[in-house]
Structure formats: structure tokens, C-alpha cells
Design a protein around this motif. Structure first.
Motif, PDB file in Angstrom:
ATOM      1  N   ALA A  29       0.828  -1.206   0.000  1.00  0.00           N
ATOM      2  CA  ALA A  29       0.000   0.000   0.000  1.00  0.00           C
ATOM      3  C   ALA A  29       0.865   1.259   0.000  1.00  0.00           C
ATOM      4  N   ALA A  30       1.923   1.254   0.808  1.00  0.00           N
ATOM      5  CA  ALA A  30       2.816   2.410   0.862  1.00  0.00           C
ATOM      6  C   ALA A  30       3.562   2.582  -0.456  1.00  0.00           C
ATOM      7  N   SER A  31       3.980   1.480  -1.047  1.00  0.00           N
ATOM      8  CA  SER A  31       4.700   1.542  -2.323  1.00  0.00           C
ATOM      9  C   SER A  31       3.810   2.138  -3.407  1.00  0.00           C
ATOM     10  N   TYR A  32       2.543   1.736  -3.393  1.00  0.00           N
ATOM     11  CA  TYR A  32       1.598   2.268  -4.377  1.00  0.00           C
ATOM     12  C   TYR A  32       1.512   3.789  -4.257  1.00  0.00           C
ATOM     13  N   ARG A  33       1.386   4.283  -3.034  1.00  0.00           N
ATOM     14  CA  ARG A  33       1.282   5.729  -2.812  1.00  0.00           C
ATOM     15  C   ARG A  33       2.542   6.456  -3.262  1.00  0.00           C
ATOM     16  N   VAL A  34       3.701   5.953  -2.848  1.00  0.00           N
ATOM     17  CA  VAL A  34       4.965   6.635  -3.153  1.00  0.00           C
ATOM     18  C   VAL A  34       5.278   6.557  -4.637  1.00  0.00           C
ATOM     19  N   LEU A  35       5.096   5.385  -5.237  1.00  0.00           N
ATOM     20  CA  LEU A  35       5.379   5.231  -6.663  1.00  0.00           C
ATOM     21  C   LEU A  35       4.453   6.105  -7.506  1.00  0.00           C
ATOM     22  N   ALA A  36       3.169   6.176  -7.125  1.00  0.00           N
ATOM     23  CA  ALA A  36       2.220   6.982  -7.885  1.00  0.00           C
ATOM     24  C   ALA A  36       2.528   8.462  -7.775  1.00  0.00           C
ATOM     25  N   GLU A  37       3.001   8.899  -6.615  1.00  0.00           N
ATOM     26  CA  GLU A  37       3.280  10.318  -6.411  1.00  0.00           C
ATOM     27  C   GLU A  37       4.622  10.747  -7.004  1.00  0.00           C
ATOM     28  N   ARG A  38       5.627   9.897  -6.876  1.00  0.00           N
ATOM     29  CA  ARG A  38       6.995  10.300  -7.226  1.00  0.00           C
ATOM     30  C   ARG A  38       7.530   9.643  -8.494  1.00  0.00           C
ATOM     31  N   SER A 101     -19.105  -2.606 -20.232  1.00  0.00           N
ATOM     32  CA  SER A 101     -17.678  -2.925 -20.270  1.00  0.00           C
ATOM     33  C   SER A 101     -16.849  -1.732 -20.726  1.00  0.00           C
ATOM     34  N   PHE A 102     -17.278  -1.086 -21.804  1.00  0.00           N
ATOM     35  CA  PHE A 102     -16.529   0.075 -22.291  1.00  0.00           C
ATOM     36  C   PHE A 102     -16.624   1.236 -21.298  1.00  0.00           C
ATOM     37  N   ALA A 103     -17.779   1.429 -20.685  1.00  0.00           N
ATOM     38  CA  ALA A 103     -17.927   2.496 -19.692  1.00  0.00           C
ATOM     39  C   ALA A 103     -17.050   2.220 -18.479  1.00  0.00           C
ATOM     40  N   TRP A 104     -16.960   0.948 -18.093  1.00  0.00           N
ATOM     41  CA  TRP A 104     -16.109   0.580 -16.959  1.00  0.00           C
ATOM     42  C   TRP A 104     -14.647   0.886 -17.259  1.00  0.00           C
ATOM     43  N   GLY A 105     -14.181   0.558 -18.470  1.00  0.00           N
ATOM     44  CA  GLY A 105     -12.790   0.829 -18.832  1.00  0.00           C
ATOM     45  C   GLY A 105     -12.476   2.312 -18.808  1.00  0.00           C
ATOM     46  N   GLU A 106     -13.384   3.125 -19.343  1.00  0.00           N
ATOM     47  CA  GLU A 106     -13.160   4.574 -19.341  1.00  0.00           C
ATOM     48  C   GLU A 106     -13.205   5.126 -17.916  1.00  0.00           C
ATOM     49  N   ARG A 107     -14.144   4.641 -17.128  1.00  0.00           N
ATOM     50  CA  ARG A 107     -14.271   5.102 -15.741  1.00  0.00           C
ATOM     51  C   ARG A 107     -13.038   4.714 -14.925  1.00  0.00           C
ATOM     52  N   HIS A 108     -12.473   3.561 -15.217  1.00  0.00           N
ATOM     53  CA  HIS A 108     -11.288   3.083 -14.517  1.00  0.00           C
ATOM     54  C   HIS A 108     -10.124   4.056 -14.723  1.00  0.00           C
ATOM     55  N   LEU A 109      -9.974   4.562 -15.928  1.00  0.00           N
ATOM     56  CA  LEU A 109      -8.917   5.521 -16.205  1.00  0.00           C
ATOM     57  C   LEU A 109      -9.143   6.818 -15.441  1.00  0.00           C
ATOM     58  N   ARG A 110     -10.359   7.306 -15.448  1.00  0.00           N
ATOM     59  CA  ARG A 110     -10.638   8.599 -14.821  1.00  0.00           C
ATOM     60  C   ARG A 110     -10.543   8.529 -13.296  1.00  0.00           C
ATOM     61  N   SER A 111     -10.888   7.386 -12.716  1.00  0.00           N
ATOM     62  CA  SER A 111     -10.893   7.283 -11.260  1.00  0.00           C
ATOM     63  C   SER A 111      -9.541   6.881 -10.683  1.00  0.00           C
ATOM     64  N   ALA A 112      -8.701   6.208 -11.463  1.00  0.00           N
ATOM     65  CA  ALA A 112      -7.410   5.740 -10.949  1.00  0.00           C
ATOM     66  C   ALA A 112      -6.314   5.866 -12.000  1.00  0.00           C
ATOM     67  N   PRO A 113      -6.009   7.097 -12.441  1.00  0.00           N
ATOM     68  CA  PRO A 113      -4.963   7.248 -13.460  1.00  0.00           C
ATOM     69  C   PRO A 113      -3.594   6.803 -12.967  1.00  0.00           C
ATOM     70  N   GLU A 114      -3.388   6.842 -11.634  1.00  0.00           N
ATOM     71  CA  GLU A 114      -2.080   6.442 -11.109  1.00  0.00           C
ATOM     72  C   GLU A 114      -1.801   4.964 -11.380  1.00  0.00           C
ATOM     73  N   GLN A 115      -2.857   4.138 -11.465  1.00  0.00           N
ATOM     74  CA  GLN A 115      -2.634   2.737 -11.782  1.00  0.00           C
ATOM     75  C   GLN A 115      -2.056   2.569 -13.179  1.00  0.00           C
ATOM     76  N   PHE A 116      -2.495   3.404 -14.106  1.00  0.00           N
ATOM     77  CA  PHE A 116      -1.948   3.345 -15.459  1.00  0.00           C
ATOM     78  C   PHE A 116      -0.508   3.844 -15.485  1.00  0.00           C
ATOM     79  N   ARG A 117      -0.194   4.840 -14.675  1.00  0.00           N
ATOM     80  CA  ARG A 117       1.193   5.302 -14.598  1.00  0.00           C
ATOM     81  C   ARG A 117       2.104   4.164 -14.145  1.00  0.00           C
ATOM     82  N   LEU A 118       1.662   3.431 -13.137  1.00  0.00           N
ATOM     83  CA  LEU A 118       2.457   2.305 -12.660  1.00  0.00           C
ATOM     84  C   LEU A 118       2.565   1.216 -13.718  1.00  0.00           C
TER      85      LEU A 118
END
Length: 244
Positions: A29-38, A101-118
Motif C-alpha cells: 500500500a505504501a509503495s503504491y502511494r509513493v510510486l504513484a506520487e513520485r 464494459s466500455f464504460a467501466w474501462g473509461e471510468r477506470h482511467l478517470r478514477s485511478a490514473p495512477e494505476q496506469f502510470r504504474l
């Protein structure tokens, strides 16, 4: 006792063996926060341990390296991604599955862009670290497989094992989603909504089956049937004048 992810035995014993599952979860959990921020390059093991509130040696004890830590964090969120998509496939009525399904994929990007960065950090890591290439490819394959099951249900009308064509659709859809997410992260002015809508339209129009929008291929008509319908044989021939 758990061993480090790198396969090497830790020189220092873990100081929190009793709560090791909790400590590992806190580190992820901590790694997710630090990696997403920095970002990956600016993240240090020391900072991750500080945010997690554990001994710095536990990072090496559980994961072995910062590379393996990023892989563990991404794997954790990939499992959540797959579980959400599975619930969507199993619980959504067939006639709503494509839109949902397509709405879920688009919503996933908007709600958690940091996951895509990782994810992109992990892609780059898989390309430059040969020891992790196979593991990164395995994560990609797991995501493709779950998307393929959604496609198979939509095309077949029930939850069936994916065929090769379903896997191909899944690879195309996931590649497009990753590309649109990357463009959205790099260009804040980019509006992905109409592109998602067009992508859905293009994909569904090319599909066949009970849930697909494409009609099954029509059989070739006989010349007699063409004649009854005013086909080519019923049309008057044009006379060709001889050239002088």
C-alpha cells in the motif's frame, strides 16, 4: 517463514515475523502511494518503509529489490482489475454488457490514473530488466484472458471458453485502452470520451454472434434467385458498337 522475492536469503532476520502478512500488505500500500506520487526513479526503499511504518530491511526481506516491489504492487492491482471485470461479466445482462464494459474501462482511467502510470513504469521495467520480462508478460496475458472471456460471452450469449478470435479482440481492445490512457496522461486537454465511443462502435460492428451487431455472412445467391429479384441476369445488356 517467507523468503525474499529475489530468491536470496536475507542476511538479517525479519523483525516482524508475527505480523508479516500485515507488514507486507502495508508495504504494498505504501509503495503504491509513493510510486504513484513520485514515479519509479524518485522512489526509494527508505521512503517506502517510512510511509509503511516498518523496518527498511523488510522491503528487501519480502521483495528483494525495488524492481520486484513495483512488480508486486502492479500484480496486486491487476488482480483487483481482473476480479472487477469478472464480476462485470457474470452479473451484467447480455444486452448491457458491451456498454457496461466500455464504460467501466473509461471510468477506470478517470478514477485511478495512477494505476496506469504504474503500468507504464512496469512495461518499461520489463523491457530493461530481463529477469522480470516474463513476469510482466504474464500480467499482460492475465488481463487479456479476462477481457477475452467478456468478448466470448458477448459473442456467444453465454459464459463460454474464449476462442482464438476472442483473444484477438481482447488484445486489440486492451492495446487501444492502454494507448488512450497514455495519451490522456500525457495530454490533459485530450478528450478520450468520443474516442472510446468510436472504438466501441468499430469493435461491435465487426463482431458476429448473438450479442454482436454484425449479421452472419449471407450465402451466395443462385443465378435463378438473382433473376427473380431483378439480379444481374435480368438486366438488359448494353450493345457494344463495333469500332471502325
Amino acid at each position: 517463514m517467507a523468503r525474499p522475492r529475489s530468491g536470496k536469503t536475507s542476511s538479517n532476520p525479519a523483525p516482524e515475523v508475527a505480523g508479516e502478512s500485515d507488514a507486507r500488505a502495508r508495504l504494498i500500500a505504501a509503495s503504491y502511494r509513493v510510486l504513484a506520487e513520485r514515479g519509479y526513479d524518485a522512489t526509494t526503499v527508505k521512503e517506502v518503509a517510512r510511509v509503511a511504518g516498518v523496518n527498511q530491511g523488510l522491503v528487501h526481506y519480502y521483495f528483494g529489490s525495488k524492481d520486484a516491489l513495483l512488480l508486486a504492487v502492479t500484480r496486486e492491482h491487476s488482480q483487483q482489475y481482473v476480479a472487477e471485470l469478472r464480476r462485470l461479466r457474470e452479473e451484467t445482462p447480455l444486452e448491457q454488457l458491451a456498454d457496461a464494459s466500455f464504460a467501466w474501462g473509461e471510468r477506470h482511467l478517470r478514477s485511478a490514473p495512477e494505476q496506469f502510470r504504474l503500468r507504464y513504469e512496469l512495461f518499461a521495467l520489463g523491457l530493461r530488466n530481463a529477469e522480470l520480462t516474463a513476469a510482466v508478460g504474464e500480467l499482460q496475458a492475465q488481463g487479456d484472458s479476462e477481457v477475452a472471456r467478456v468478448v466470448a460471452r458477448y459473442r456467444g450469449g453465454e459464459d463460454v471458453a474464449p476462442e482464438p478470435i476472442d483473444q484477438h479482440y481482447a488484445s486489440i481492445i486492451k492495446a487501444c485502452f492502454d494507448g488512450l490512457a497514455l495519451q490522456s496522461l500525457l495530454d490533459p486537454a485530450f478528450d478520450a470520451t468520443p474516442v472510446y465511443a468510436l472504438l466501441k462502435q468499430m469493435v461491435l460492428k465487426s463482431m458476429d454472434g448473438p450479442g454482436g451487431a454484425k449479421s452472419p455472412p449471407r450465402r451466395a445467391s443462385s443465378s435463378r434467385g438473382q433473376a427473380r429479384r431483378g439480379g444481374p441476369r435480368n438486366r438488359p445488356r448494353r450493345r457494344v458498337r463495333p469500332t471502325r
